[in-house]
Design a protein around this motif. Structure first.
Motif, short mmCIF file in Angstrom:
data_model
loop_
_atom_site.label_atom_id
_atom_site.label_comp_id
_atom_site.label_asym_id
_atom_site.label_seq_id
_atom_site.Cartn_x
_atom_site.Cartn_y
_atom_site.Cartn_z
N ARG A 192 0.83 -1.21 0.00
CA ARG A 192 0.00 0.00 0.00
C ARG A 192 0.86 1.26 0.00
NH1 ARG A 192 -3.06 -3.31 3.53
NH2 ARG A 192 -2.08 -2.37 5.38
N PHE A 193 1.97 1.22 0.71
CA PHE A 193 2.87 2.37 0.73
C PHE A 193 3.48 2.60 -0.64
CE2 PHE A 193 7.30 3.80 0.96
CZ PHE A 193 7.10 5.08 1.45
N MET A 194 3.95 1.54 -1.29
CA MET A 194 4.61 1.70 -2.58
C MET A 194 3.65 2.17 -3.66
SD MET A 194 7.75 1.00 -1.91
CE MET A 194 8.47 0.89 -3.55
N VAL A 195 2.38 1.76 -3.58
CA VAL A 195 1.38 2.21 -4.56
C VAL A 195 1.20 3.72 -4.48
CG1 VAL A 195 -1.10 2.14 -5.07
CG2 VAL A 195 0.15 0.02 -4.75
N GLY A 196 1.45 4.29 -3.31
CA GLY A 196 1.30 5.73 -3.14
C GLY A 196 2.46 6.55 -3.68
N LEU A 197 3.52 5.90 -4.15
CA LEU A 197 4.65 6.61 -4.74
C LEU A 197 4.46 6.76 -6.24
CD1 LEU A 197 7.67 4.89 -2.93
CD2 LEU A 197 6.51 7.02 -2.30
N ASP A 199 5.27 6.50 -10.28
CA ASP A 199 5.94 5.46 -11.07
C ASP A 199 7.43 5.81 -11.20
OD1 ASP A 199 3.60 4.12 -11.42
OD2 ASP A 199 3.13 5.03 -13.35
N GLY A 200 8.24 4.80 -11.33
CA GLY A 200 9.67 5.03 -11.51
C GLY A 200 10.50 4.36 -10.43
N LEU A 201 11.80 4.53 -10.54
CA LEU A 201 12.72 3.93 -9.59
C LEU A 201 12.54 4.52 -8.19
CD1 LEU A 201 15.93 4.04 -11.82
CD2 LEU A 201 14.65 1.98 -11.21
N ARG A 231 19.82 12.38 -12.94
CA ARG A 231 20.19 11.23 -13.77
C ARG A 231 19.01 10.31 -14.04
NH1 ARG A 231 21.08 7.47 -16.48
NH2 ARG A 231 23.00 6.31 -16.88
N TYR A 232 18.07 10.25 -13.09
CA TYR A 232 16.93 9.32 -13.20
C TYR A 232 15.63 10.09 -13.06
CZ TYR A 232 20.74 6.07 -12.11
OH TYR A 232 21.93 5.38 -12.11
N PRO A 233 15.19 10.74 -14.14
CA PRO A 233 13.95 11.51 -14.08
C PRO A 233 12.77 10.62 -13.67
CG PRO A 233 15.15 11.97 -16.11
CD PRO A 233 15.83 10.80 -15.46
N GLY A 234 11.95 11.12 -12.79
CA GLY A 234 10.79 10.36 -12.33
C GLY A 234 11.08 9.46 -11.15
#
Length: 362
Positions: A192-197, A199-201, A231-234
């Motif tokens: 649930r926490f990760m879904v709230g971030l 998209d991307g690395l 270096r890592y957009p998004g």
């Protein structure tokens, strides 16, 4: 059924073994491959473990452990003669002596672990040789001392050396893993926490640790966050903290870098494990969450100042480590007049270069 004897110690097809490794978080994680070793050399073995209560989440869901004994030695030291301490020790002795152990391995090597091993009542208590013990009194409680060999450079190798000698099978011939398991409810919470971030690395910054001589400088963390964001957009950078000072540093990085950086809520060890499992890279010093990441299969970049990366850094293609280039690096000191100079010797370019090696593509 008896299998053989090794230097007078009876080894069985069916054995009961106790591991005494109470702390710290990182050291308990370093010791996890012992479980895999014992299972491979004696598949029917029953393994029990003594650990500090706060580090119980590293072990509590491991299906290979028969029982875990949680202890509170910090409270014992504060009030060694209190009624509560005496009752805790009686309860522990009763639990440890309920059934006899064939072998007890003390891989903590201090006075409290020696006492715990002795309380087990086991005839065969195996530990470190006196010259490597920080607390020499520990030697009074072990019945056999195992010397390290020159090839035992990493702390995990040293734990495995102590455990492997009675079985007569060199750990270096084996593929061994140290796994950490979580409860399903904690896995679901991490999802649930990760879904709230976005998209991307997701990069995980572990900015804190126990000694000031293991820390990096705040400007280094800010500059690294800026380079990663460019270096890592998004990508998202999440910052873990465990004290007001660490939280303040995290807030400083957020303020300077912007929305690509987020301060995590305060997480218990139990909550932290599945979050670290889901991020793309963990960056930190000589500290438990870095070793937790390696155990759950997450790549790491780690740096070492007062301690030696050769002894502690995760190994393998998924991991990179940087040792401070100062001549006195690896000194083992918890404070130093050259602390700021040592921190600055870990360059942002070195840490960022390791990041790019592990994650070369946007």
């Amino acid at each position: 059924m008896r299998n053989k004897k090794s230097n007078g110690i009876p080894l069985f097809y069916y054995m009961r073994i106790l591991i005494v490794k109470t702390s710290s978080l990182g050291d308990v994680i370093h010791a996890l491959p012992i479980i895999d070793y014992l299972r491979q050399v004696s598949p029917t073995v029953e393994i029990e473990w003594v650990v500090e209560e706060q580090f119980l989440p590293v072990l509590e869901h491991n299906p290979e452990l028969t029982r875990i004994h949680a202890v509170r030695t910090k409270k014992w030291r504060k009030a060694p003669f209190s009624r509560e301490t005496r009752q805790d020790l009686r309860d522990l002795r009763e639990a440890l002596q309920r059934q006899p152990y064939d072998l007890v391995f003390d891989i903590q090597g201090n006075l409290k672990s020696g006492l715990i091993a002795w309380l087990s009542g086991a005839a065969h208590r195996i530990g470190f040789t006196r010259e490597v013990l920080q607390e020499k009194l520990n030697a009074l409680f072990t019945t056999r001392k195992i010397p390290f060999r020159s090839c035992d450079r990493n702390v995990t190798d040293r734990y495995l050396r102590v455990v492997s000698v009675p079985f007569g099978r060199d750990y270096r011939e084996m593929q061994l893993a140290g796994m950490i398991y979580s409860a399903q409810e904690d896995e679901d919470s991490a999802d649930r926490f990760m879904v709230g971030l976005p998209d991307g690395l997701v990069f995980f910054f572990q900015v804190g640790t126990t000694w000031s001589t293991k820390l990096w400088n705040p400007q280094g963390w800010c500059d690294l966050a800026r380079k990663i964001s460019e270096r890592y957009p998004g990508a998202t950078i999440v910052i873990n903290w465990g004290s007001p000072a660490e939280k303040a540093l995290g807030e400083e990085i957020v303020q300077k870098i912007g929305d690509s950086v987020r301060l995590l809520p305060w997480l218990t060890v139990r909550e932290l494990i599945p979050v670290i499992k889901r991020v793309d890279l963990v960056i930190g010093g000589d500290t438990g969450p870095v070793y937790m990441a390696a155990a759950v299969g997450t790549p790491t970049v780690s740096y070492y100042r007062a301690t030696n990366g050769a002894a502690y850094a995760p190994s393998g293609d998924m991991h990179r480590s940087i040792q401070a280039p100062m001549q006195c690096s690896g000194c083992g000191r918890t404070s130093c007049e050259r602390d700021e100079e040592c921190r600055a010797s870990i360059s942002v370019d070195a840490v960022f270069g390791a990041v790019v090696e592990l994650i070369p593509d946007v």
